[in-house]
Motif scaffolding. Sequence first.
Motif, PDB file in Angstrom:
ATOM      1  N   VAL A 281     -14.888  34.596 -43.222  1.00  0.00           N
ATOM      2  CA  VAL A 281     -14.198  33.358 -42.836  1.00  0.00           C
ATOM      3  C   VAL A 281     -13.068  33.644 -41.842  1.00  0.00           C
ATOM      4  O   VAL A 281     -12.216  32.792 -41.601  1.00  0.00           O
ATOM      5  CB  VAL A 281     -13.662  32.606 -44.072  1.00  0.00           C
ATOM      6  N   HIS A 282     -13.062  34.858 -41.280  1.00  0.00           N
ATOM      7  CA  HIS A 282     -12.189  35.224 -40.160  1.00  0.00           C
ATOM      8  C   HIS A 282     -10.697  35.156 -40.491  1.00  0.00           C
ATOM      9  O   HIS A 282      -9.884  34.684 -39.686  1.00  0.00           O
ATOM     10  CB  HIS A 282     -12.491  34.341 -38.939  1.00  0.00           C
ATOM     11  N   LEU A 283     -10.327  35.650 -41.672  1.00  0.00           N
ATOM     12  CA  LEU A 283      -8.916  35.780 -42.025  1.00  0.00           C
ATOM     13  C   LEU A 283      -8.389  37.135 -41.520  1.00  0.00           C
ATOM     14  O   LEU A 283      -9.147  37.956 -41.005  1.00  0.00           O
ATOM     15  CB  LEU A 283      -8.735  35.686 -43.540  1.00  0.00           C
ATOM     16  N   SER A 284      -7.101  37.337 -41.706  1.00  0.00           N
ATOM     17  CA  SER A 284      -6.480  38.642 -41.415  1.00  0.00           C
ATOM     18  C   SER A 284      -5.946  39.210 -42.729  1.00  0.00           C
ATOM     19  O   SER A 284      -4.737  39.138 -43.020  1.00  0.00           O
ATOM     20  CB  SER A 284      -5.341  38.474 -40.405  1.00  0.00           C
ATOM     21  N   PRO A 285      -6.828  39.774 -43.534  1.00  0.00           N
ATOM     22  CA  PRO A 285      -6.428  40.240 -44.868  1.00  0.00           C
ATOM     23  C   PRO A 285      -5.286  41.237 -44.851  1.00  0.00           C
ATOM     24  O   PRO A 285      -4.425  41.220 -45.734  1.00  0.00           O
ATOM     25  CB  PRO A 285      -7.708  40.869 -45.427  1.00  0.00           C
ATOM     26  N   ASP A 286      -5.251  42.120 -43.852  1.00  0.00           N
ATOM     27  CA  ASP A 286      -4.203  43.137 -43.799  1.00  0.00           C
ATOM     28  C   ASP A 286      -2.823  42.518 -43.631  1.00  0.00           C
ATOM     29  O   ASP A 286      -1.858  42.921 -44.286  1.00  0.00           O
ATOM     30  CB  ASP A 286      -4.485  44.143 -42.677  1.00  0.00           C
ATOM     31  N   ILE A 287      -2.717  41.506 -42.775  1.00  0.00           N
ATOM     32  CA  ILE A 287      -1.415  40.860 -42.547  1.00  0.00           C
ATOM     33  C   ILE A 287      -1.004  40.053 -43.771  1.00  0.00           C
ATOM     34  O   ILE A 287       0.158  40.098 -44.194  1.00  0.00           O
ATOM     35  CB  ILE A 287      -1.474  39.963 -41.293  1.00  0.00           C
ATOM     36  N   LEU A 288      -1.938  39.319 -44.343  1.00  0.00           N
ATOM     37  CA  LEU A 288      -1.631  38.543 -45.546  1.00  0.00           C
ATOM     38  C   LEU A 288      -1.171  39.457 -46.673  1.00  0.00           C
ATOM     39  O   LEU A 288      -0.209  39.149 -47.393  1.00  0.00           O
ATOM     40  CB  LEU A 288      -2.861  37.737 -45.980  1.00  0.00           C
ATOM     41  N   TYR A 289      -1.850  40.579 -46.825  1.00  0.00           N
ATOM     42  CA  TYR A 289      -1.504  41.541 -47.878  1.00  0.00           C
ATOM     43  C   TYR A 289      -0.114  42.145 -47.641  1.00  0.00           C
ATOM     44  O   TYR A 289       0.746  42.123 -48.528  1.00  0.00           O
ATOM     45  CB  TYR A 289      -2.556  42.645 -47.933  1.00  0.00           C
ATOM     46  N   THR A 290       0.101  42.681 -46.446  1.00  0.00           N
ATOM     47  CA  THR A 290       1.355  43.376 -46.146  1.00  0.00           C
ATOM     48  C   THR A 290       2.558  42.460 -46.296  1.00  0.00           C
ATOM     49  O   THR A 290       3.577  42.835 -46.885  1.00  0.00           O
ATOM     50  CB  THR A 290       1.312  43.950 -44.716  1.00  0.00           C
ATOM     51  N   ASN A 291       2.453  41.251 -45.780  1.00  0.00           N
ATOM     52  CA  ASN A 291       3.581  40.323 -45.862  1.00  0.00           C
ATOM     53  C   ASN A 291       3.830  39.850 -47.293  1.00  0.00           C
ATOM     54  O   ASN A 291       4.979  39.632 -47.685  1.00  0.00           O
ATOM     55  CB  ASN A 291       3.338  39.115 -44.953  1.00  0.00           C
ATOM     56  N   THR A 292       2.772  39.721 -48.057  1.00  0.00           N
ATOM     57  CA  THR A 292       2.926  39.250 -49.438  1.00  0.00           C
ATOM     58  C   THR A 292       3.605  40.307 -50.309  1.00  0.00           C
ATOM     59  O   THR A 292       4.559  40.005 -51.032  1.00  0.00           O
ATOM     60  CB  THR A 292       1.556  38.879 -50.039  1.00  0.00           C
TER      61      THR A 292
ATOM     62  N   LYS B 233       7.734  39.459 -47.041  1.00  0.00           N
ATOM     63  CA  LYS B 233       8.125  39.097 -45.678  1.00  0.00           C
ATOM     64  C   LYS B 233       7.791  37.632 -45.409  1.00  0.00           C
ATOM     65  O   LYS B 233       6.854  37.073 -45.976  1.00  0.00           O
ATOM     66  CB  LYS B 233       7.404  39.988 -44.665  1.00  0.00           C
ATOM     67  N   PHE B 234       8.546  37.030 -44.508  1.00  0.00           N
ATOM     68  CA  PHE B 234       8.320  35.626 -44.166  1.00  0.00           C
ATOM     69  C   PHE B 234       7.005  35.478 -43.412  1.00  0.00           C
ATOM     70  O   PHE B 234       6.692  36.246 -42.506  1.00  0.00           O
ATOM     71  CB  PHE B 234       9.469  35.096 -43.313  1.00  0.00           C
ATOM     72  N   MET B 235       6.244  34.469 -43.811  1.00  0.00           N
ATOM     73  CA  MET B 235       5.029  34.089 -43.094  1.00  0.00           C
ATOM     74  C   MET B 235       5.089  32.601 -42.800  1.00  0.00           C
ATOM     75  O   MET B 235       5.500  31.818 -43.666  1.00  0.00           O
ATOM     76  CB  MET B 235       3.776  34.378 -43.934  1.00  0.00           C
ATOM     77  N   PRO B 236       4.702  32.176 -41.605  1.00  0.00           N
ATOM     78  CA  PRO B 236       4.598  30.737 -41.348  1.00  0.00           C
ATOM     79  C   PRO B 236       3.695  30.101 -42.396  1.00  0.00           C
ATOM     80  O   PRO B 236       2.675  30.685 -42.769  1.00  0.00           O
ATOM     81  CB  PRO B 236       3.980  30.674 -39.953  1.00  0.00           C
ATOM     82  N   GLU B 237       4.077  28.931 -42.874  1.00  0.00           N
ATOM     83  CA  GLU B 237       3.337  28.324 -43.981  1.00  0.00           C
ATOM     84  C   GLU B 237       1.870  28.102 -43.643  1.00  0.00           C
ATOM     85  O   GLU B 237       0.996  28.293 -44.485  1.00  0.00           O
ATOM     86  CB  GLU B 237       3.987  27.003 -44.386  1.00  0.00           C
TER      87      GLU B 237
END
Length: 432
Positions: free
Chosen positions: A374-385, A389-393
Amino acid sequence: MKSNNPVVSTIVKNYTNTQNAFLSKEVLISLSQEYGITYKSLVKAGDIVKEGEIIAKAGDSLDETTYIHSPLPGKVLDILPCYCPNGKQNFAIKIQFGGSLSFLGKKTKESQLEALPPAFILTSIIDNGVVNTFKIAKPLNLGLEIKKLKNCKNLVVRMYDEDPFRITDSLVTKFYIEEITKAAKALAKAIKADGIFFAIDQKFENKEYFENIKSENIHILEMNLKRYPCGTPREIISNFNRSLAKKYTELTLTNKDLFLDASTMYEVYKAVICSIPSISKPVHFSGNCLRASCLLNVKIGSTLKDIVAQLGGFIKNPQLIIINGSICGSAVQSLDVPITKYVKSVEFISKINKKNSQIYSCINCGNCRFACPVHLSPDILYTNTINFKFMPENFAASSIACIECGLCNTVCPARLPLSQTISLLKDKFTKE
């Protein structure tokens, strides 16, 4: 991802029968049998219970009350902590077997489907504690799931395994195909479904059976299992939109429809047609530590230790115990883990086949992004979580699109728990 799904091979054809597991002297019934619900024990040490008697319940209001039943007659020994098959810890009711059986070994009397009112069917599912294991990482209480349905038009039954390293649902389909069909008709009646869709393996050996039951309201979707994922609602709906069935019916499949697997439908059959509570289930046992693989009807609460003893013990010492498949499942370390309603398979693997499981830091290889269907960016979601770290909603909310196939985990050379972390993030948004 290309799949080596054993269902496509001759493995399922080699199974000729299933049988009941031996009764354990003691069982451990976990007070956590499905996702998001913890039960409260209704019994205490010293109490005598019957097979099928309610021993725990959850929910304060009558509309949300669900139950756990005793799998065996006997005496309650204790309520103590135990590790569950999903790796979490919870309390469990320990019962010592003793007394006469109410269901096992008795002649089963089937109710006539035509005589069952829709309200009775739904009540039977709730009262008998049926759990929907279509989404194995988050098994849901089927009765409560049905009550929350909105704009559901169809019933979809997946008759094969979504995990290429598991064959349980395929075996359940092979041995209980008529029971599953009866359950599907009953459940469709209860939810007033416009149609029933059976998603089957393209190479299913008894395809003629489904051809014979096809009707205006019953449709067959043949799935190509050569690629993974192939069993999510997204994949099934996509297959329907490309199939001939789409051309010959006015029905439309959506994510709002009710999706179930063969194992769940067999439990619905026992609960509705036979009035038997959910106290046992078919579980596939395999691995190079066992003499042979088999499908056993196991009492809920039976420990892995007792099952292995019935199978003749180990021929090799297991270093890894995998519950519910290598991709969709989890690993446990103890043989004292009890079977719960959401367990479909158990695989015992020796040290020879055990892979390095150490977790390293992300190396920014991008494999997870290329693998995500589904073309997510799992690495960024994981690292920021994990680093808070702040992620745009809107970026964090992209986790809602995750189908929890686990592909990001399988391609990560650092062995990061990407799928599990995204699942937690997804829960945060879906609960809001």
